[in-house]
Design a protein around this motif. Sequence first.
Motif, short mmCIF file in Angstrom:
data_model
loop_
_atom_site.label_atom_id
_atom_site.label_comp_id
_atom_site.label_asym_id
_atom_site.label_seq_id
_atom_site.Cartn_x
_atom_site.Cartn_y
_atom_site.Cartn_z
N ILE A 1 -14.67 -41.64 -40.34
CA ILE A 1 -15.17 -40.29 -40.64
C ILE A 1 -15.81 -39.62 -39.42
N TYR A 2 -16.33 -40.45 -38.54
CA TYR A 2 -16.95 -39.90 -37.33
C TYR A 2 -15.98 -39.88 -36.14
N THR A 3 -14.70 -39.83 -36.43
CA THR A 3 -13.72 -39.79 -35.32
C THR A 3 -13.10 -38.41 -35.20
N GLU A 4 -12.28 -38.27 -34.18
CA GLU A 4 -11.64 -36.99 -33.88
C GLU A 4 -10.75 -36.52 -35.04
N LYS A 5 -10.26 -37.51 -35.82
CA LYS A 5 -9.36 -37.22 -36.93
C LYS A 5 -9.98 -36.23 -37.94
N TYR A 6 -11.28 -36.41 -38.21
CA TYR A 6 -11.95 -35.56 -39.20
C TYR A 6 -12.78 -34.45 -38.55
N ARG A 7 -12.67 -34.31 -37.26
CA ARG A 7 -13.49 -33.34 -36.54
C ARG A 7 -13.38 -31.93 -37.14
N ILE A 8 -12.13 -31.54 -37.40
CA ILE A 8 -11.91 -30.19 -37.93
C ILE A 8 -12.62 -29.98 -39.28
N CYS A 9 -12.64 -31.04 -40.09
CA CYS A 9 -13.32 -30.95 -41.40
C CYS A 9 -14.82 -30.73 -41.20
N TRP A 10 -15.38 -31.47 -40.26
CA TRP A 10 -16.81 -31.32 -39.97
C TRP A 10 -17.10 -29.90 -39.48
N ASP A 11 -16.23 -29.40 -38.58
CA ASP A 11 -16.44 -28.05 -38.03
C ASP A 11 -16.41 -27.00 -39.14
N ILE A 12 -15.38 -27.11 -39.98
CA ILE A 12 -15.24 -26.11 -41.06
C ILE A 12 -16.43 -26.21 -42.03
N ALA A 13 -16.78 -27.45 -42.39
CA ALA A 13 -17.91 -27.64 -43.32
C ALA A 13 -19.19 -27.05 -42.74
N PHE A 14 -19.37 -27.28 -41.46
CA PHE A 14 -20.58 -26.78 -40.78
C PHE A 14 -20.64 -25.25 -40.83
N ILE A 15 -19.53 -24.62 -40.46
CA ILE A 15 -19.51 -23.14 -40.42
C ILE A 15 -19.71 -22.57 -41.83
N ILE A 16 -18.99 -23.14 -42.80
CA ILE A 16 -19.13 -22.65 -44.18
C ILE A 16 -20.56 -22.80 -44.66
N LEU A 17 -21.16 -23.95 -44.37
CA LEU A 17 -22.55 -24.19 -44.83
C LEU A 17 -23.54 -23.25 -44.16
N VAL A 18 -23.30 -22.96 -42.87
CA VAL A 18 -24.20 -22.01 -42.19
C VAL A 18 -24.13 -20.65 -42.90
N ILE A 19 -22.89 -20.20 -43.18
CA ILE A 19 -22.72 -18.89 -43.86
C ILE A 19 -23.40 -18.91 -45.24
N PHE A 20 -23.17 -19.97 -45.98
CA PHE A 20 -23.75 -20.08 -47.33
C PHE A 20 -25.28 -20.10 -47.28
N CYS A 21 -25.80 -20.85 -46.31
CA CYS A 21 -27.28 -20.93 -46.17
C CYS A 21 -27.86 -19.56 -45.86
N VAL A 22 -27.21 -18.84 -44.94
CA VAL A 22 -27.71 -17.51 -44.57
C VAL A 22 -27.68 -16.60 -45.81
N LYS A 23 -26.58 -16.70 -46.57
CA LYS A 23 -26.45 -15.86 -47.78
C LYS A 23 -27.58 -16.16 -48.77
N GLU A 24 -27.86 -17.44 -48.95
CA GLU A 24 -28.92 -17.83 -49.90
C GLU A 24 -30.30 -17.40 -49.39
N LEU A 25 -30.48 -17.50 -48.07
CA LEU A 25 -31.77 -17.07 -47.48
C LEU A 25 -31.98 -15.58 -47.69
N VAL A 26 -30.89 -14.80 -47.45
CA VAL A 26 -30.99 -13.35 -47.63
C VAL A 26 -31.33 -13.05 -49.09
N LYS A 27 -30.69 -13.79 -50.00
CA LYS A 27 -30.94 -13.60 -51.43
C LYS A 27 -32.41 -13.89 -51.76
N LEU A 28 -32.93 -14.99 -51.15
CA LEU A 28 -34.32 -15.38 -51.39
C LEU A 28 -35.28 -14.29 -50.93
N PHE A 29 -35.04 -13.74 -49.74
CA PHE A 29 -35.93 -12.71 -49.20
C PHE A 29 -35.83 -11.42 -50.00
N LYS A 30 -34.61 -11.10 -50.44
CA LYS A 30 -34.43 -9.89 -51.26
C LYS A 30 -35.20 -10.03 -52.57
#
Lengths: 260, 159
Positions: A218-247
């Motif tokens: 799981i920590y090899t180059e084979k799954y790298r793309i999955c980690w990258d996508i998961a990371f980006i998606i989670l950043v976007i989702f976290c920002v969305k939830e934070l904005v919701k919290l502040f609103k």
Amino acid sequence: MLMRNKHYNSKKEKRFNLEKELKHAFDTPPPARKEQFINRLDYPRASRFEFISSQIGYIRKRVWICSLVLFMITLICLYSTKASVSLIWVVSSAFPFISLLSISEIAKSTTYNMEELEMSCKYNLLEVSLIRLGILGLANLALLIGIMLLLTCKTDFGLDFGFIRLGLYLLTPYLLNCYGTLFVINRLQSRETMYFCGAVTTFVSALNILLATQVDEIYTEKYRICWDIAFIILVIFCVKELVKLFKKMEELQWNSSLTA
Amino acid sequence: MSLNLQDQYDKIYKYCYFKVKNKEIAEDLTQETFLKYFNRKPRINRGKNLAYLYTIAKNLCIDFYRERGRSDALYVHDDKVQLQSSNSDEVSKFEINYAVRQAVSMLPVDLQELLLLRYANELGINEIANIMNISRFSVYRKLNKALDLLKTVLREEGF
């Protein structure tokens, strides 16, 4: 006995009334120049830095202690055992608990039903929450960088994965937990919120352990793309939830101002 | 902070008025107290700083009488507080208030000051001990003594 109690109660009542009367026994004519003086008085107000540093004191000690304990455990693991890839999932599984502690600081107002009161304070809940989130975020970042530096300096992970990839492996479960707990906080408004957040954290940590131990490489180059996508998606989702919290906090402030 | 300042202004004014029994002078002394305080301290906080605020006020009142040579008139009552009464309830309240005021005025000055700090300005025992430079135990003892004396006087008055 009953008579004695009655006598005691009436004595107490008398004293209470006397004390109430004493409050008005020193009444004065109203001051004539008060507002004028206060408006013109140039008293030193708390600076922004003083306000921010004062907020550090309100963050519970267990946040700092747990962060330090995690750092120390990593340090001990590095020096006492032979470092292997398993160390990454151990550390990354512990990270969600650090984020849980940080989130619990933000949910404190809801848990103790203090939101309304804090909304009417000089520095409102939104401002205080933002500052505390900033402080906790910085502290968590410092902890992450410290652990990453330790791992890269003391092991071959730095050579094998590189600094950024190592950060990716450690941060993804952390972000998943941030998203999960923020999701819960935004949708649940009760004293039990923190229990649900705890459940989310345990789930994320267990999922991380399960994936790391069950999925080979799981920590090899084979799954790298999955980690990258998961990371980006989670950043976007976290920002969305934070904005919701502040609103939501802004809405509360607006409601408080209407009902004040 | 602004709320706190408003509140403290009223309390210090009440304290100064108790000392000088003159509205104008009490307000001058109150304002001077705050100016002196902010010259030396960054902000009003709780605890010892509040005692410091009262100490400045107290010293200013003493200085006022020292300068004008009026120390003998320090505690002469000059009640100018307007208490309006419109109905019977108000009249009875007025009577009680007047009786309590009269009873308080019969107490020794230090006990009057103690009652003002404790019940009118709602200070804690610790803060009063700091302001009056006495122990907490003394504050408790004097408070009880003051209340007992007041009750005796009021009982004699028929209350």
